[in-house]
Design a protein around this motif. Sequence first.
Motif, PDB file in Angstrom:
ATOM      1  N   ARG A 270      33.787  54.482 -29.582  1.00 12.80           N
ATOM      2  CA  ARG A 270      33.791  55.249 -28.350  1.00 12.80           C
ATOM      3  C   ARG A 270      34.830  54.702 -27.380  1.00 12.80           C
ATOM      4  NH1 ARG A 270      28.124  55.477 -29.046  1.00 12.80           N
ATOM      5  NH2 ARG A 270      27.820  53.650 -27.712  1.00 12.80           N
ATOM      6  N   ALA A 271      34.966  53.370 -27.348  1.00  8.76           N
ATOM      7  CA  ALA A 271      35.910  52.744 -26.414  1.00  8.76           C
ATOM      8  C   ALA A 271      37.349  53.089 -26.753  1.00  8.76           C
ATOM      9  CB  ALA A 271      35.720  51.225 -26.417  1.00  8.76           C
ATOM     10  N   ARG A 272      37.615  53.309 -28.059  1.00  9.91           N
ATOM     11  CA  ARG A 272      38.984  53.569 -28.482  1.00  9.91           C
ATOM     12  C   ARG A 272      39.321  55.056 -28.518  1.00  9.91           C
ATOM     13  NH1 ARG A 272      39.913  49.270 -33.474  1.00  9.91           N
ATOM     14  NH2 ARG A 272      39.823  47.390 -32.208  1.00  9.91           N
ATOM     15  N   ARG A 273      38.329  55.910 -28.331  1.00  7.26           N
ATOM     16  CA  ARG A 273      38.586  57.335 -28.413  1.00  7.26           C
ATOM     17  C   ARG A 273      39.535  57.754 -27.303  1.00  7.26           C
ATOM     18  NH1 ARG A 273      33.413  60.805 -27.707  1.00  7.26           N
ATOM     19  NH2 ARG A 273      33.729  60.071 -25.585  1.00  7.26           N
ATOM     20  N   PRO A 274      40.627  58.482 -27.654  1.00  4.99           N
ATOM     21  CA  PRO A 274      41.575  58.901 -26.623  1.00  4.99           C
ATOM     22  C   PRO A 274      40.948  59.906 -25.676  1.00  4.99           C
ATOM     23  CG  PRO A 274      42.101  59.963 -28.717  1.00  4.99           C
ATOM     24  CD  PRO A 274      41.021  58.946 -28.998  1.00  4.99           C
ATOM     25  N   GLY A 275      41.432  59.922 -24.428  1.00  4.21           N
ATOM     26  CA  GLY A 275      40.923  60.874 -23.450  1.00  4.21           C
ATOM     27  C   GLY A 275      39.622  60.400 -22.842  1.00  4.21           C
ATOM     28  N   GLY A 276      39.058  61.220 -21.966  1.00  2.00           N
ATOM     29  CA  GLY A 276      37.777  60.910 -21.364  1.00  2.00           C
ATOM     30  C   GLY A 276      37.835  59.730 -20.431  1.00  2.00           C
ATOM     31  N   ARG A 277      36.684  59.104 -20.226  1.00  4.26           N
ATOM     32  CA  ARG A 277      36.569  58.016 -19.259  1.00  4.26           C
ATOM     33  C   ARG A 277      37.445  56.828 -19.632  1.00  4.26           C
ATOM     34  NH1 ARG A 277      33.889  53.346 -18.352  1.00  4.26           N
ATOM     35  NH2 ARG A 277      33.326  52.903 -16.177  1.00  4.26           N
ATOM     36  N   SER A 278      37.538  56.501 -20.916  1.00  5.62           N
ATOM     37  CA  SER A 278      38.332  55.357 -21.338  1.00  5.62           C
ATOM     38  C   SER A 278      39.789  55.506 -20.908  1.00  5.62           C
ATOM     39  CB  SER A 278      38.252  55.200 -22.856  1.00  5.62           C
ATOM     40  OG  SER A 278      39.033  54.117 -23.297  1.00  5.62           O
TER      41      SER A 278
ATOM     42  N   ALA B 222      44.281  54.255 -17.130  1.00  4.43           N
ATOM     43  CA  ALA B 222      45.297  54.720 -16.185  1.00  4.43           C
ATOM     44  C   ALA B 222      45.096  54.069 -14.815  1.00  4.43           C
ATOM     45  CB  ALA B 222      45.239  56.240 -16.060  1.00  4.43           C
ATOM     46  N   GLN B 223      43.847  53.946 -14.366  1.00  2.43           N
ATOM     47  CA  GLN B 223      43.554  53.318 -13.076  1.00  2.43           C
ATOM     48  C   GLN B 223      43.957  51.849 -13.086  1.00  2.43           C
ATOM     49  OE1 GLN B 223      39.508  55.986 -12.782  1.00  2.43           O
ATOM     50  NE2 GLN B 223      39.380  53.896 -12.012  1.00  2.43           N
ATOM     51  N   VAL B 224      43.661  51.163 -14.178  1.00  6.70           N
ATOM     52  CA  VAL B 224      43.968  49.742 -14.280  1.00  6.70           C
ATOM     53  C   VAL B 224      45.484  49.527 -14.348  1.00  6.70           C
ATOM     54  CG1 VAL B 224      43.753  47.696 -15.751  1.00  6.70           C
ATOM     55  CG2 VAL B 224      41.742  49.115 -15.284  1.00  6.70           C
ATOM     56  N   HIS B 225      46.179  50.351 -15.131  1.00  6.39           N
ATOM     57  CA  HIS B 225      47.639  50.241 -15.212  1.00  6.39           C
ATOM     58  C   HIS B 225      48.273  50.446 -13.845  1.00  6.39           C
ATOM     59  CE1 HIS B 225      48.712  50.707 -19.739  1.00  6.39           C
ATOM     60  NE2 HIS B 225      47.576  50.037 -19.600  1.00  6.39           N
ATOM     61  N   GLN B 226      47.798  51.435 -13.107  1.00  2.00           N
ATOM     62  CA  GLN B 226      48.358  51.692 -11.792  1.00  2.00           C
ATOM     63  C   GLN B 226      48.050  50.552 -10.836  1.00  2.00           C
ATOM     64  OE1 GLN B 226      50.432  54.380 -11.007  1.00  2.00           O
ATOM     65  NE2 GLN B 226      50.820  52.999  -9.282  1.00  2.00           N
ATOM     66  N   ALA B 227      46.849  49.988 -10.960  1.00  2.00           N
ATOM     67  CA  ALA B 227      46.477  48.853 -10.107  1.00  2.00           C
ATOM     68  C   ALA B 227      47.413  47.671 -10.347  1.00  2.00           C
ATOM     69  CB  ALA B 227      45.030  48.449 -10.376  1.00  2.00           C
ATOM     70  N   VAL B 228      47.703  47.374 -11.619  1.00  2.00           N
ATOM     71  CA  VAL B 228      48.617  46.284 -11.942  1.00  2.00           C
ATOM     72  C   VAL B 228      49.994  46.552 -11.340  1.00  2.00           C
ATOM     73  CG1 VAL B 228      49.915  45.179 -13.823  1.00  2.00           C
ATOM     74  CG2 VAL B 228      47.445  45.536 -14.040  1.00  2.00           C
TER      75      VAL B 228
ATOM     76  N   ASP C 189      41.265  40.847  -8.837  1.00  3.36           N
ATOM     77  CA  ASP C 189      42.061  41.669  -7.912  1.00  3.36           C
ATOM     78  C   ASP C 189      42.391  43.019  -8.543  1.00  3.36           C
ATOM     79  OD1 ASP C 189      42.161  39.658  -5.945  1.00  3.36           O
ATOM     80  OD2 ASP C 189      43.894  38.727  -6.916  1.00  3.36           O
ATOM     81  N   VAL C 190      42.761  42.991  -9.824  1.00  2.00           N
ATOM     82  CA  VAL C 190      43.072  44.239 -10.524  1.00  2.00           C
ATOM     83  C   VAL C 190      41.843  45.138 -10.576  1.00  2.00           C
ATOM     84  CG1 VAL C 190      43.787  45.277 -12.716  1.00  2.00           C
ATOM     85  CG2 VAL C 190      44.885  43.160 -11.918  1.00  2.00           C
ATOM     86  N   ALA C 191      40.711  44.533 -10.919  1.00  2.09           N
ATOM     87  CA  ALA C 191      39.473  45.306 -11.017  1.00  2.09           C
ATOM     88  C   ALA C 191      39.115  45.942  -9.679  1.00  2.09           C
ATOM     89  CB  ALA C 191      38.342  44.405 -11.508  1.00  2.09           C
ATOM     90  N   ALA C 192      39.225  45.165  -8.615  1.00  2.00           N
ATOM     91  CA  ALA C 192      38.888  45.684  -7.288  1.00  2.00           C
ATOM     92  C   ALA C 192      39.822  46.825  -6.899  1.00  2.00           C
ATOM     93  CB  ALA C 192      38.956  44.563  -6.255  1.00  2.00           C
ATOM     94  N   HIS C 193      41.109  46.652  -7.183  1.00  2.00           N
ATOM     95  CA  HIS C 193      42.100  47.671  -6.832  1.00  2.00           C
ATOM     96  C   HIS C 193      41.877  48.945  -7.642  1.00  2.00           C
ATOM     97  CE1 HIS C 193      46.010  48.361  -4.770  1.00  2.00           C
ATOM     98  NE2 HIS C 193      46.200  49.233  -5.747  1.00  2.00           N
ATOM     99  N   ALA C 194      41.456  48.772  -8.898  1.00  2.00           N
ATOM    100  CA  ALA C 194      41.259  49.922  -9.783  1.00  2.00           C
ATOM    101  C   ALA C 194      39.884  50.550  -9.623  1.00  2.00           C
ATOM    102  CB  ALA C 194      41.457  49.496 -11.239  1.00  2.00           C
ATOM    103  N   GLY C 195      38.960  49.835  -8.963  1.00  2.00           N
ATOM    104  CA  GLY C 195      37.607  50.358  -8.812  1.00  2.00           C
ATOM    105  C   GLY C 195      36.781  50.278 -10.072  1.00  2.00           C
TER     106      GLY C 195
ATOM    107  N   THR D 230      54.134  50.146 -21.724  1.00  2.07           N
ATOM    108  CA  THR D 230      53.865  51.557 -21.454  1.00  2.07           C
ATOM    109  C   THR D 230      54.778  52.096 -20.369  1.00  2.07           C
ATOM    110  OG1 THR D 230      51.542  51.246 -22.062  1.00  2.07           O
ATOM    111  CG2 THR D 230      52.084  53.221 -20.810  1.00  2.07           C
ATOM    112  N   ARG D 231      54.863  51.376 -19.242  1.00  3.44           N
ATOM    113  CA  ARG D 231      55.632  51.885 -18.104  1.00  3.44           C
ATOM    114  C   ARG D 231      57.140  51.834 -18.332  1.00  3.44           C
ATOM    115  NH1 ARG D 231      52.673  52.848 -13.355  1.00  3.44           N
ATOM    116  NH2 ARG D 231      50.550  53.284 -14.043  1.00  3.44           N
TER     117      ARG D 231
END
Length: 201
Positions: free
Chosen positions: A6-14, A19-25, A41-47, A70-71
């Motif tokens: 489930r964690a590796r399935r593309p799309g959805g919440r994962s 995307a949130q974590v990448h943007q936070a970094v 800090d990353v976790a807090a920024h990404a929520g 990725t970027r």
Amino acid sequence: MNERQRARRPGGRSARVAAQVHQAVTDLIGERGYGNFTVGDVAAHAGVADSSIYRRWGSLETLLTEVALTRLNVQSPMPDTGSLDGDLRTYAAQVAREITGPDGPAVLHLAVALSSGGKQGLQAGAALSAERIRQLQSMLDRAHDRGEPALDALDVLDHILAPMYIRVLFGVVPLTPDYIDGLVDRLLRPRPGSLSDHGGP
């Protein structure tokens, strides 16, 4: 389906969390610079929870490497226009768009920092360089199979990517289409006696 699948399935919440974590970094690199923030800090920024980051990436360096790969578009498919000239021009324009975008300079600083950090940072930087070279080599191998003159992946790095990276890192922008085409021209059609002339003494 188990938890790992489930964690590796593309799309959805994962995918949204990634995307949130990448943007936070990327945001934190731009705001604070490499080495000046933690997983917390990353976790807090990404929520998201710290545990979510550790469970998926294991360490901050692994996460930073993935963000850079990725970027910087390192893991994207290489262009296949039917000629090395066309591939290089398309690829160079693509890289230029990536590194001059809103997050481009921050991600470039991250890539440089990864290559000059501690042991884990050096390993991360080496992984980034190896993946970039592997990607370039796939394009050059395809050209060779078509019967075109062979180039070395490091030639592409030295003569096309490095000049663009340096300009962005030092704020010498924009990277105009004429400038980008000039880099490709100097690699493929070097002037006699120039540093790009592979037929030198």
